[in-house]
Design a protein around this motif. Structure first.
Motif, short mmCIF file in Angstrom:
data_model
loop_
_atom_site.label_atom_id
_atom_site.label_comp_id
_atom_site.label_asym_id
_atom_site.label_seq_id
_atom_site.Cartn_x
_atom_site.Cartn_y
_atom_site.Cartn_z
N GLU A 42 0.82 -1.21 0.00
CA GLU A 42 0.00 0.00 0.00
C GLU A 42 0.86 1.26 0.00
O GLU A 42 1.73 1.44 0.86
N THR A 43 0.62 2.13 -0.96
CA THR A 43 1.26 3.45 -0.96
C THR A 43 0.33 4.40 -1.70
O THR A 43 -0.73 4.00 -2.18
N SER A 44 0.73 5.67 -1.77
CA SER A 44 -0.15 6.64 -2.44
C SER A 44 0.67 7.78 -3.03
O SER A 44 1.77 8.07 -2.55
N TRP A 63 1.47 10.38 -0.27
CA TRP A 63 2.60 10.09 0.63
C TRP A 63 3.91 10.34 -0.10
O TRP A 63 4.81 10.99 0.43
N CYS A 81 25.49 6.86 -5.12
CA CYS A 81 24.89 8.11 -5.61
C CYS A 81 25.92 9.23 -5.74
O CYS A 81 25.64 10.26 -6.37
N ARG A 88 7.82 -0.89 0.56
CA ARG A 88 7.33 0.42 0.10
C ARG A 88 8.22 1.57 0.55
O ARG A 88 8.12 2.67 0.03
N THR A 89 9.06 1.32 1.57
CA THR A 89 9.90 2.42 2.06
C THR A 89 11.06 2.72 1.11
O THR A 89 11.71 3.75 1.24
N VAL A 110 9.53 3.03 -3.98
CA VAL A 110 8.87 4.18 -4.61
C VAL A 110 9.87 5.31 -4.91
O VAL A 110 9.51 6.31 -5.53
N LEU A 111 11.11 5.14 -4.44
CA LEU A 111 12.05 6.27 -4.47
C LEU A 111 12.93 6.35 -5.71
O LEU A 111 13.44 7.42 -6.03
N MET A 163 17.67 0.29 3.03
CA MET A 163 18.02 1.65 3.45
C MET A 163 17.33 2.03 4.76
O MET A 163 16.14 1.78 4.93
N VAL A 182 20.01 8.03 6.73
CA VAL A 182 20.60 8.58 5.50
C VAL A 182 20.26 10.07 5.39
O VAL A 182 21.12 10.90 5.06
N ALA A 240 17.56 13.06 -4.57
CA ALA A 240 17.02 11.95 -3.79
C ALA A 240 15.70 12.32 -3.15
O ALA A 240 14.75 11.54 -3.15
N ARG A 262 13.15 17.46 0.11
CA ARG A 262 13.35 18.06 1.44
C ARG A 262 14.84 18.18 1.77
O ARG A 262 15.27 19.15 2.39
N ASN A 307 14.93 9.09 -7.76
CA ASN A 307 16.36 9.02 -7.44
C ASN A 307 17.03 8.05 -8.43
O ASN A 307 16.78 6.85 -8.37
O1 UT7 Z 1 20.36 8.24 -2.84
C1 UT7 Z 1 20.71 7.87 -1.57
C2 UT7 Z 1 20.26 8.83 -0.63
N1 UT7 Z 1 18.94 8.47 -0.12
C3 UT7 Z 1 18.24 9.37 0.47
O2 UT7 Z 1 18.64 10.52 0.49
C4 UT7 Z 1 16.97 8.99 1.18
C5 UT7 Z 1 16.89 9.74 2.48
N2 UT7 Z 1 15.68 9.47 3.25
C6 UT7 Z 1 14.48 9.89 2.85
O3 UT7 Z 1 14.35 10.48 1.79
C7 UT7 Z 1 13.32 9.67 3.77
O4 UT7 Z 1 13.77 9.22 5.03
C8 UT7 Z 1 12.26 8.69 3.20
C9 UT7 Z 1 11.56 9.32 2.02
C10 UT7 Z 1 12.94 7.42 2.77
C11 UT7 Z 1 11.20 8.37 4.24
O5 UT7 Z 1 10.60 9.57 4.70
P1 UT7 Z 1 10.35 9.80 6.26
O6 UT7 Z 1 9.68 11.11 6.40
O7 UT7 Z 1 11.68 9.61 6.95
O8 UT7 Z 1 9.31 8.66 6.61
P2 UT7 Z 1 9.45 7.48 7.67
O9 UT7 Z 1 10.46 6.49 7.23
O10 UT7 Z 1 9.58 8.08 9.03
O11 UT7 Z 1 8.02 6.82 7.55
C12 UT7 Z 1 6.85 7.51 8.03
C13 UT7 Z 1 5.65 6.59 7.85
C14 UT7 Z 1 5.85 5.20 8.43
O12 UT7 Z 1 4.60 4.79 9.01
P3 UT7 Z 1 4.41 4.85 10.60
O13 UT7 Z 1 5.47 3.97 11.19
O14 UT7 Z 1 4.57 6.30 10.97
O15 UT7 Z 1 3.02 4.35 10.77
C15 UT7 Z 1 6.11 4.33 7.22
O16 UT7 Z 1 5.71 3.00 7.39
O17 UT7 Z 1 5.39 6.41 6.45
C16 UT7 Z 1 5.24 5.01 6.16
N3 UT7 Z 1 5.70 4.77 4.81
C17 UT7 Z 1 4.91 4.81 3.72
N4 UT7 Z 1 3.59 5.05 3.59
C18 UT7 Z 1 3.07 5.05 2.34
C19 UT7 Z 1 6.96 4.51 4.40
N5 UT7 Z 1 6.99 4.38 3.05
C20 UT7 Z 1 5.72 4.57 2.61
C21 UT7 Z 1 5.14 4.58 1.35
N6 UT7 Z 1 3.80 4.83 1.25
N7 UT7 Z 1 5.84 4.38 0.20
#
Ligand code: UT7
Length: 325
Positions: free
Chosen positions: A34-36, A39, A119, A158-159, A162-163, A215, A220, A254, A257, A282
């Protein structure tokens, strides 16, 4: 007289298949993931990405980007005396993607090799090419970032799935007395291995370990924001320039934000940041040259302007290249 590496031409290539967030969410839903769109856009700024066809490897994407860069540079492949490809998703264990690109371009003879800094790969590759040009070891270098990250994604996670997207970007660098690359700055700290890795490997005729991307996104994120400011400041200091001298900030694409936070620290207004993460996702080592080529071809980047290219990625690796375009 100092010898500079000047960017003669840029090129890029994106595979035909484009998936919006809604397309990807629909495909993932069929597997119970599940994703959207909401999000993905809110947390990353990504709206769409391209995925390579099953018949395409990094060398195919790289060759197409290279042809466009060579054409923009107004040279032929025979004029090249160095080819470096930055990639973490090579066609094979060996030989290198660079030698495959060389063969496809018909540019036999010059040295060709890959650089693996995930990267940050393109920043590493440009830094190496610049050092070789400054030393006199090369005069016309083709530097490419090319990836098919879709091959190493876990579409049940999904974490991460999608990236990322696939693509390639390239530059032709030429030795010149006119400024070009003003400074480079590259780093690594291997203790952060586990926060971003693909732990699988080939051994005894089998794939051992898990050959998909893992990841810790938040770890990161925090590291990226810190080192991207540090490396930009290091390159500026080497060139005796200030953050206010940057005309275009072209960071690794990437997460919007991370890019906005870095821009704020460098006092660079959002209008001066080249953003393609919304359309490409990314693309790892391809993301910086893809963004560079996009802004060159749409006329935003003009000759004489000062560009800050910077990247961060697995390893951990990070670095920057300051360029007078
Ligand atoms: O190229 C290499 C460099 N990589 C990067 O720079 C990536 C760096 N990190 C990021 O960009 C961010 O940390 C992410 C985009 C990967 C994640 O964003 P976040 O704001 O840190 O979200 P989070 O991991 O804290 O997840 C928040 C919530 C979680 O749910 P709960 O535990 O709060 O209920 C996740 O399970 O979002 C949920 N979630 C999703 N929901 C819908 C995680 N992935 C998804 C998804 N769709 N695809």
């Amino acid at each position: 007289m100092r010898i500079y590496s000047r960017i003669l031409g840029t090129g890029s290539y994106l595979p035909e298949k484009r998936l919006t967030n809604a397309d990807l969410a629909a495909e993932l839903a069929q597997q119970g993931v599940e994703t959207s769109d909401e999000w993905i856009v809110e947390r990353t700024g990504i709206r769409a990405r391209h995925f390579a066809a099953s018949t395409q490897g990094s060398s195919d994407l790289a060759t197409e980007a290279a042809r466009r860069a060579i054409e923009a540079a107004g040279i032929t492949a025979h004029d090249l005396d160095l080819i470096i490809v930055a990639t973490s998703t090579p066609d094979m264990v060996f030989p290198s993607v660079a030698t495959m690109v060389q063969n496809k371009l018909g540019a036999a003879g010059c040295p060709a090799f890959d650089v693996q800094a995930v990267c940050t790969g393109f920043i590493y590759a440009v830094s190496i090419a610049d050092a070789m040009i400054q030393s006199g070891a090369a005069k016309r270098a083709l530097v490419i970032g090319a990836e098919v990250f879709s091959r190493i994604l876990d579409f049940k996670d999904r974490t991460t799935c999608v990236l990322f997207g696939d693509g390639a970007g390239a530059v032709v660098l030429e030795a010149s007395e006119q400024p070009g690359i003003l400074a480079t700055d590259i780093h690594a700290d291997g203790k952060h291995r586990d926060i971003l890795c693909v732990p699988g490997h080939v051994s005894g005729g089998q794939v051992l370990g898990d050959p998909v991307l893992k990841m810790d996104g938040q770890a990161v994120f925090k590291l990226a924001v810190r080192v991207l400011e540090e490396t930009a400041r290091a390159s500026l200091a080497k060139a005796n320039l200030q953050d206010t001298d940057i005309d275009w900030l072209i960071p690794h694409q990437a997460n919007i934000r991370i890019m906005q936070s870095t821009a704020k620290k460098l006092k660079t207004p959002d209008e001066k940041v080249v953003v393609t993460v919304d359309q490409h996702g990314n693309t790892s080592a391809a993301s910086i040259p893809l963004a560079l080529d996009t802004a060159v071809r749409d006329g935003r980047i003009q000759r004489g302007q000062t560009l800050m290219l910077e990247g961060v990625g697995g390893g951990f690796t990070w670095g920057s290249v300051l360029v007078r375009y």
